[in-house]
Design an enzyme around this catalytic site. Structure first.
Site, PDB file in Angstrom:
ATOM      1  N   LEU A 153       0.842  -1.201   0.000  1.00 11.19           N
ATOM      2  CA  LEU A 153       0.000   0.000   0.000  1.00 11.19           C
ATOM      3  C   LEU A 153       0.874   1.247   0.000  1.00 11.19           C
ATOM      4  O   LEU A 153       0.772   2.107   0.877  1.00 11.19           O
ATOM      5  CB  LEU A 153      -0.952   0.006   1.202  1.00 11.19           C
ATOM      6  N   GLY A 154       1.738   1.317  -1.021  1.00 13.07           N
ATOM      7  CA  GLY A 154       2.518   2.531  -1.241  1.00 13.07           C
ATOM      8  C   GLY A 154       1.693   3.524  -2.029  1.00 13.07           C
ATOM      9  O   GLY A 154       0.457   3.504  -1.986  1.00 13.07           O
ATOM     10  N   ARG A 155       2.360   4.377  -2.775  1.00 16.40           N
ATOM     11  CA  ARG A 155       1.648   5.414  -3.534  1.00 16.40           C
ATOM     12  C   ARG A 155       0.635   4.808  -4.496  1.00 16.40           C
ATOM     13  O   ARG A 155      -0.521   5.227  -4.562  1.00 16.40           O
ATOM     14  CB  ARG A 155       2.655   6.269  -4.307  1.00 16.40           C
ATOM     15  N   ILE A 156       1.072   3.816  -5.269  1.00 13.53           N
ATOM     16  CA  ILE A 156       0.178   3.223  -6.269  1.00 13.53           C
ATOM     17  C   ILE A 156      -0.881   2.358  -5.603  1.00 13.53           C
ATOM     18  O   ILE A 156      -2.060   2.390  -5.983  1.00 13.53           O
ATOM     19  CB  ILE A 156       0.982   2.404  -7.295  1.00 13.53           C
ATOM     20  N   ARG A 176       4.426  -3.922   5.630  1.00 16.28           N
ATOM     21  CA  ARG A 176       5.248  -4.251   6.787  1.00 16.28           C
ATOM     22  C   ARG A 176       4.678  -3.696   8.087  1.00 16.28           C
ATOM     23  O   ARG A 176       4.860  -4.258   9.152  1.00 16.28           O
ATOM     24  CB  ARG A 176       6.680  -3.761   6.570  1.00 16.28           C
ATOM     25  N   ARG A 233       5.522  -6.745  -9.799  1.00 16.78           N
ATOM     26  CA  ARG A 233       6.675  -7.386 -10.426  1.00 16.78           C
ATOM     27  C   ARG A 233       6.396  -8.877 -10.584  1.00 16.78           C
ATOM     28  O   ARG A 233       5.882  -9.529  -9.679  1.00 16.78           O
ATOM     29  CB  ARG A 233       7.940  -7.197  -9.570  1.00 16.78           C
ATOM     30  N   ASP A 257       0.039  -8.259 -15.625  1.00 19.78           N
ATOM     31  CA  ASP A 257       0.648  -7.260 -16.509  1.00 19.78           C
ATOM     32  C   ASP A 257       2.167  -7.373 -16.487  1.00 19.78           C
ATOM     33  O   ASP A 257       2.849  -6.727 -17.270  1.00 19.78           O
ATOM     34  CB  ASP A 257       0.231  -5.847 -16.079  1.00 19.78           C
ATOM     35  N   GLU A 262      10.491 -11.083 -18.356  1.00 20.13           N
ATOM     36  CA  GLU A 262       9.965 -10.302 -19.481  1.00 20.13           C
ATOM     37  C   GLU A 262      11.027 -10.076 -20.551  1.00 20.13           C
ATOM     38  O   GLU A 262      12.199  -9.897 -20.228  1.00 20.13           O
ATOM     39  CB  GLU A 262       9.461  -8.943 -18.970  1.00 20.13           C
ATOM     40  N   HIS A 280       2.955  -5.735 -19.943  1.00 20.28           N
ATOM     41  CA  HIS A 280       3.540  -4.694 -19.093  1.00 20.28           C
ATOM     42  C   HIS A 280       3.239  -3.291 -19.642  1.00 20.28           C
ATOM     43  O   HIS A 280       4.152  -2.536 -19.986  1.00 20.28           O
ATOM     44  CB  HIS A 280       5.052  -4.895 -18.948  1.00 20.28           C
TER      45      HIS A 280
END
Length: 322
Positions: A153-156, A176, A233, A257, A262, A280
Protein backbone atom coordinates in the site's frame (compact mmCIF):
# COMPACT_ATOMS: atom_id res chain seq x y z
CA UNK A 1 32.10 17.56 -27.11
CA UNK A 2 32.30 20.80 -25.21
CA UNK A 3 35.09 21.11 -22.68
CA UNK A 4 32.95 23.00 -20.17
CA UNK A 5 29.67 21.14 -20.31
CA UNK A 6 28.84 18.23 -18.05
CA UNK A 7 28.83 14.88 -19.85
CA UNK A 8 25.78 12.65 -19.29
CA UNK A 9 25.93 8.97 -20.14
CA UNK A 10 22.95 7.31 -21.83
CA UNK A 11 23.53 3.54 -21.94
CA UNK A 12 21.20 1.87 -24.42
CA UNK A 13 17.76 3.12 -25.38
CA UNK A 14 15.77 5.70 -23.44
CA UNK A 15 12.66 7.74 -24.14
CA UNK A 16 13.56 10.29 -26.88
CA UNK A 17 12.12 13.12 -24.82
CA UNK A 18 14.93 12.64 -22.28
CA UNK A 19 17.52 13.23 -24.99
CA UNK A 20 15.60 16.16 -26.44
CA UNK A 21 15.58 17.88 -23.05
CA UNK A 22 19.19 17.14 -22.12
CA UNK A 23 20.69 17.96 -25.52
CA UNK A 24 22.05 21.49 -25.55
CA UNK A 25 22.47 21.54 -21.79
CA UNK A 26 24.86 18.59 -21.55
CA UNK A 27 27.21 16.56 -23.70
CA UNK A 28 25.47 13.24 -24.32
CA UNK A 29 27.63 10.10 -24.29
CA UNK A 30 25.49 7.40 -25.90
CA UNK A 31 26.71 3.83 -25.58
CA UNK A 32 25.29 0.46 -26.58
CA UNK A 33 24.37 -1.85 -23.75
CA UNK A 34 26.85 -4.64 -23.07
CA UNK A 35 28.23 -6.50 -20.08
CA UNK A 36 30.88 -3.83 -19.69
CA UNK A 37 31.12 -0.34 -21.21
CA UNK A 38 33.44 0.31 -24.13
CA UNK A 39 34.72 3.82 -23.66
CA UNK A 40 38.10 5.55 -23.51
CA UNK A 41 39.45 6.77 -20.18
CA UNK A 42 39.17 10.47 -21.06
CA UNK A 43 35.48 10.22 -21.91
CA UNK A 44 34.79 8.01 -18.89
CA UNK A 45 36.34 10.63 -16.62
CA UNK A 46 34.13 13.38 -18.07
CA UNK A 47 30.86 11.58 -17.35
CA UNK A 48 29.18 12.94 -14.22
CA UNK A 49 25.55 12.01 -14.81
CA UNK A 50 23.62 9.00 -16.13
CA UNK A 51 20.15 8.78 -17.66
CA UNK A 52 19.12 5.15 -17.89
CA UNK A 53 16.14 2.95 -18.66
CA UNK A 54 16.90 -0.51 -17.32
CA UNK A 55 19.85 -1.84 -15.37
CA UNK A 56 23.02 -0.08 -14.29
CA UNK A 57 25.28 -2.32 -12.24
CA UNK A 58 28.50 -1.94 -10.27
CA UNK A 59 30.68 -2.71 -13.31
CA UNK A 60 29.23 0.24 -15.17
CA UNK A 61 29.44 2.55 -12.15
CA UNK A 62 33.08 1.70 -11.57
CA UNK A 63 33.91 2.39 -15.22
CA UNK A 64 32.95 6.04 -14.76
CA UNK A 65 34.80 7.34 -11.68
CA UNK A 66 33.14 10.76 -11.51
CA UNK A 67 29.43 9.87 -11.64
CA UNK A 68 27.36 11.99 -9.27
CA UNK A 69 23.79 11.12 -10.21
CA UNK A 70 21.95 8.24 -11.91
CA UNK A 71 18.44 9.14 -13.10
CA UNK A 72 16.34 6.03 -13.67
CA UNK A 73 13.38 5.96 -16.05
CA UNK A 74 10.72 4.18 -13.98
CA UNK A 75 9.41 4.06 -10.45
CA UNK A 76 11.01 0.65 -9.92
CA UNK A 77 14.80 0.79 -9.70
CA UNK A 78 15.71 -2.80 -8.90
CA UNK A 79 17.96 -2.82 -11.98
CA UNK A 80 20.18 -0.19 -10.37
CA UNK A 81 22.78 -1.38 -7.86
CA UNK A 82 21.72 1.21 -5.28
CA UNK A 83 23.93 -0.19 -2.53
CA UNK A 84 27.03 0.18 -4.66
CA UNK A 85 25.88 3.64 -5.70
CA UNK A 86 25.43 4.62 -2.05
CA UNK A 87 28.91 3.34 -1.19
CA UNK A 88 30.30 5.68 -3.85
CA UNK A 89 28.16 8.66 -2.81
CA UNK A 90 26.13 8.52 -6.03
CA UNK A 91 22.58 9.85 -5.97
CA UNK A 92 19.98 7.59 -7.60
CA UNK A 93 16.60 8.96 -8.66
CA UNK A 94 13.42 7.39 -10.00
CA UNK A 95 10.10 8.63 -11.38
CA UNK A 96 7.44 8.24 -8.65
CA UNK A 97 3.96 9.77 -8.60
CA UNK A 98 3.78 10.73 -12.30
CA UNK A 99 2.64 7.19 -13.17
CA UNK A 100 0.55 6.41 -10.08
CA UNK A 101 -2.81 7.15 -11.69
CA UNK A 102 -2.08 5.27 -14.90
CA UNK A 103 -0.93 2.12 -13.11
CA UNK A 104 -3.86 2.24 -10.70
CA UNK A 105 -6.29 2.66 -13.60
CA UNK A 106 -4.71 -0.33 -15.34
CA UNK A 107 -5.02 -2.44 -12.20
CA UNK A 108 -8.76 -1.79 -12.08
CA UNK A 109 -9.13 -2.46 -15.80
CA UNK A 110 -7.18 -5.71 -15.52
CA UNK A 111 -9.31 -6.75 -12.55
CA UNK A 112 -12.51 -6.14 -14.53
CA UNK A 113 -11.12 -7.91 -17.60
CA UNK A 114 -10.21 -10.91 -15.48
CA UNK A 115 -13.54 -11.12 -13.67
CA UNK A 116 -15.86 -10.31 -16.57
CA UNK A 117 -13.76 -11.65 -19.49
CA UNK A 118 -14.22 -8.51 -21.58
CA UNK A 119 -11.28 -9.23 -23.94
CA UNK A 120 -12.73 -12.67 -24.74
CA UNK A 121 -16.17 -11.11 -25.26
CA UNK A 122 -14.76 -8.61 -27.75
CA UNK A 123 -12.99 -11.41 -29.60
CA UNK A 124 -16.30 -13.31 -29.69
CA UNK A 125 -17.92 -10.32 -31.41
CA UNK A 126 -15.02 -9.64 -33.80
CA UNK A 127 -14.92 -13.28 -34.93
CA UNK A 128 -18.62 -13.19 -35.81
CA UNK A 129 -19.51 -15.74 -33.15
CA UNK A 130 -22.29 -13.58 -31.70
CA UNK A 131 -24.18 -13.98 -34.97
CA UNK A 132 -23.26 -17.63 -35.53
CA UNK A 133 -23.40 -18.99 -31.98
CA UNK A 134 -25.43 -16.51 -29.98
CA UNK A 135 -24.59 -14.41 -26.91
CA UNK A 136 -21.19 -14.65 -25.24
CA UNK A 137 -21.32 -17.04 -22.25
CA UNK A 138 -22.00 -15.52 -18.84
CA UNK A 139 -18.84 -14.54 -16.98
CA UNK A 140 -18.25 -16.85 -14.01
CA UNK A 141 -17.24 -14.01 -11.68
CA UNK A 142 -18.28 -10.48 -10.78
CA UNK A 143 -16.69 -7.65 -8.82
CA UNK A 144 -19.89 -7.19 -6.84
CA UNK A 145 -19.52 -8.09 -3.17
CA UNK A 146 -15.83 -9.00 -3.37
CA UNK A 147 -13.28 -8.71 -0.60
CA UNK A 148 -10.10 -7.21 -2.07
CA UNK A 149 -6.69 -7.41 -0.44
CA UNK A 150 -3.92 -5.13 -1.67
CA UNK A 151 -0.38 -6.42 -1.21
CA UNK A 152 1.71 -3.26 -0.96
CA UNK A 153 0.00 0.00 0.00
CA UNK A 154 2.52 2.53 -1.24
CA UNK A 155 1.65 5.41 -3.53
CA UNK A 156 0.18 3.22 -6.27
CA UNK A 157 -1.45 0.75 -3.90
CA UNK A 158 -3.26 3.59 -2.18
CA UNK A 159 -4.52 4.90 -5.52
CA UNK A 160 -5.82 1.42 -6.35
CA UNK A 161 -7.64 1.28 -3.01
CA UNK A 162 -9.25 4.67 -3.58
CA UNK A 163 -10.44 3.58 -7.02
CA UNK A 164 -11.98 0.45 -5.53
CA UNK A 165 -14.09 2.34 -2.98
CA UNK A 166 -16.90 3.31 -5.43
CA UNK A 167 -17.25 -0.37 -6.39
CA UNK A 168 -18.51 -1.00 -2.84
CA UNK A 169 -16.07 -3.83 -2.18
CA UNK A 170 -14.45 -4.56 1.18
CA UNK A 171 -10.80 -3.45 1.11
CA UNK A 172 -7.86 -4.73 3.12
CA UNK A 173 -4.10 -4.51 2.79
CA UNK A 174 -0.81 -6.01 3.89
CA UNK A 175 2.40 -4.03 4.31
CA UNK A 176 5.25 -4.25 6.79
CA UNK A 177 3.39 -1.98 9.20
CA UNK A 178 -0.16 -0.59 9.40
CA UNK A 179 -0.99 2.86 8.11
CA UNK A 180 -3.07 4.79 10.60
CA UNK A 181 -6.14 6.79 9.60
CA UNK A 182 -7.01 4.57 6.64
CA UNK A 183 -10.46 2.96 6.56
CA UNK A 184 -9.10 -0.38 5.32
CA UNK A 185 -8.49 -3.62 7.20
CA UNK A 186 -4.83 -4.29 7.98
CA UNK A 187 -3.43 -7.83 7.90
CA UNK A 188 -0.05 -8.48 9.56
CA UNK A 189 0.85 -11.28 7.13
CA UNK A 190 0.19 -12.01 3.49
CA UNK A 191 -1.22 -15.42 4.38
CA UNK A 192 -3.74 -13.98 6.83
CA UNK A 193 -4.93 -11.56 4.17
CA UNK A 194 -5.20 -14.28 1.51
CA UNK A 195 -7.31 -16.34 3.91
CA UNK A 196 -9.65 -13.39 4.53
CA UNK A 197 -10.16 -12.05 0.99
CA UNK A 198 -11.16 -13.50 -2.38
CA UNK A 199 -9.24 -11.03 -4.54
CA UNK A 200 -5.53 -10.26 -4.21
CA UNK A 201 -3.83 -7.38 -6.01
CA UNK A 202 -0.04 -7.32 -5.87
CA UNK A 203 1.84 -4.05 -6.29
CA UNK A 204 5.06 -4.78 -4.40
CA UNK A 205 8.55 -4.02 -5.75
CA UNK A 206 11.30 -6.50 -6.49
CA UNK A 207 13.16 -7.20 -3.24
CA UNK A 208 14.68 -10.35 -1.71
CA UNK A 209 11.65 -10.52 0.60
CA UNK A 210 9.11 -10.54 -2.25
CA UNK A 211 10.69 -13.31 -4.33
CA UNK A 212 7.97 -15.81 -5.32
CA UNK A 213 5.90 -15.01 -2.23
CA UNK A 214 2.73 -15.54 -4.27
CA UNK A 215 3.05 -19.30 -3.98
CA UNK A 216 0.81 -22.38 -3.79
CA UNK A 217 -0.09 -21.70 -0.15
CA UNK A 218 -1.24 -18.14 -0.84
CA UNK A 219 -3.16 -19.10 -3.98
CA UNK A 220 -4.87 -21.97 -2.19
CA UNK A 221 -5.90 -19.60 0.59
CA UNK A 222 -7.70 -17.41 -1.95
CA UNK A 223 -9.78 -20.42 -2.99
CA UNK A 224 -11.63 -21.50 -6.14
CA UNK A 225 -13.59 -18.25 -6.28
CA UNK A 226 -10.36 -16.32 -5.77
CA UNK A 227 -8.73 -13.95 -8.23
CA UNK A 228 -5.11 -12.80 -8.35
CA UNK A 229 -3.99 -9.59 -10.09
CA UNK A 230 -0.35 -8.54 -10.53
CA UNK A 231 0.72 -5.05 -11.60
CA UNK A 232 3.86 -5.03 -9.44
CA UNK A 233 6.67 -7.39 -10.43
CA UNK A 234 6.65 -10.86 -11.96
CA UNK A 235 9.47 -11.60 -9.51
CA UNK A 236 6.84 -11.97 -6.78
CA UNK A 237 5.00 -14.89 -8.40
CA UNK A 238 5.75 -18.61 -8.47
CA UNK A 239 4.64 -19.22 -12.06
CA UNK A 240 4.47 -23.00 -11.71
CA UNK A 241 2.22 -22.68 -8.67
CA UNK A 242 -0.05 -20.15 -10.37
CA UNK A 243 -0.37 -22.26 -13.52
CA UNK A 244 -1.21 -25.35 -11.47
CA UNK A 245 -3.78 -23.46 -9.38
CA UNK A 246 -5.52 -22.10 -12.47
CA UNK A 247 -5.52 -25.50 -14.15
CA UNK A 248 -6.89 -27.50 -11.26
CA UNK A 249 -9.40 -24.93 -10.02
CA UNK A 250 -7.61 -24.13 -6.76
CA UNK A 251 -7.77 -20.51 -7.96
CA UNK A 252 -10.58 -19.06 -10.06
CA UNK A 253 -8.76 -16.61 -12.30
CA UNK A 254 -5.74 -14.33 -12.65
CA UNK A 255 -4.72 -11.15 -14.46
CA UNK A 256 -1.06 -10.35 -15.10
CA UNK A 257 0.65 -7.26 -16.51
CA UNK A 258 4.14 -8.31 -15.39
CA UNK A 259 6.20 -11.48 -15.71
CA UNK A 260 9.27 -13.08 -14.17
CA UNK A 261 11.43 -13.05 -17.31
CA UNK A 262 9.97 -10.30 -19.48
CA UNK A 263 9.25 -10.23 -22.36
CA UNK A 264 9.13 -14.02 -22.21
CA UNK A 265 5.81 -15.37 -20.95
CA UNK A 266 5.38 -19.03 -19.93
CA UNK A 267 3.62 -20.84 -22.76
CA UNK A 268 1.25 -22.49 -20.28
CA UNK A 269 -0.33 -19.13 -19.50
CA UNK A 270 -1.30 -18.66 -23.13
CA UNK A 271 -3.42 -21.81 -23.18
CA UNK A 272 -5.37 -21.05 -20.00
CA UNK A 273 -8.92 -19.73 -20.44
CA UNK A 274 -9.10 -18.16 -16.96
CA UNK A 275 -6.25 -15.68 -17.22
CA UNK A 276 -5.99 -12.17 -18.66
CA UNK A 277 -2.56 -11.14 -19.94
CA UNK A 278 -1.08 -7.72 -20.74
CA UNK A 279 2.47 -6.96 -22.00
CA UNK A 280 3.54 -4.69 -19.09
CA UNK A 281 1.53 -1.70 -20.26
CA UNK A 282 0.37 -0.25 -16.93
CA UNK A 283 2.17 3.07 -17.43
CA UNK A 284 2.30 2.85 -21.22
CA UNK A 285 0.44 5.95 -22.37
CA UNK A 286 2.00 8.85 -24.22
CA UNK A 287 1.19 11.46 -21.51
CA UNK A 288 2.51 9.30 -18.66
CA UNK A 289 5.69 8.22 -20.41
CA UNK A 290 6.33 11.86 -21.39
CA UNK A 291 5.98 12.86 -17.73
CA UNK A 292 8.39 10.10 -16.70
CA UNK A 293 10.90 11.24 -19.31
CA UNK A 294 10.62 14.84 -18.14
CA UNK A 295 11.29 13.81 -14.54
CA UNK A 296 14.42 11.87 -15.56
CA UNK A 297 15.78 14.94 -17.33
CA UNK A 298 14.64 17.34 -14.59
CA UNK A 299 16.45 15.30 -11.93
CA UNK A 300 19.72 15.66 -13.81
CA UNK A 301 19.12 19.35 -14.54
CA UNK A 302 18.26 20.01 -10.89
CA UNK A 303 21.30 18.16 -9.59
CA UNK A 304 23.80 20.04 -11.72
CA UNK A 305 21.90 23.34 -11.59
CA UNK A 306 20.78 23.51 -7.96
CA UNK A 307 22.77 20.78 -6.24
CA UNK A 308 19.75 18.69 -5.24
CA UNK A 309 17.84 15.96 -7.03
CA UNK A 310 14.04 16.13 -7.18
CA UNK A 311 13.18 12.50 -6.43
CA UNK A 312 16.11 10.65 -4.83
CA UNK A 313 15.39 7.06 -3.80
CA UNK A 314 15.46 6.29 -0.05
CA UNK A 315 18.78 4.44 -0.26
CA UNK A 316 20.57 7.51 -1.54
CA UNK A 317 22.85 8.80 1.25
CA UNK A 318 23.50 12.22 -0.24
CA UNK A 319 20.41 14.28 -1.06
CA UNK A 320 22.23 17.43 -2.12
CA UNK A 321 25.68 18.74 -2.84
CA UNK A 322 27.61 20.04 0.16
Amino acid sequence: MSDNRVAVLVPGKIHPRVLETLNGRFDIVALDRSESPRVDAETAARVRGVAVSGGFDAVWMDAFPNIEVIANFGVGYDGIDVRHAASKGIVVTNTPDVLNDEVADTAIALLLNTLRQFPQAETWLREGRWVKEGPFPLSPFSLKGRRVGIYGLGRIGLEIARRLEPFKVKIGYHTRSPRDSLPYDYYPTLKEMAQSVDTLISIVPKTPETHKVINAEILSALGPQGVFINVGRGWSVDDDALIAALRNGTLGAAGLDVFYDEPYVPAAYLSLPNISLLPHVASASVPTRNAMADLVADNIIAWFGKGAALTPVPETPVKSKA
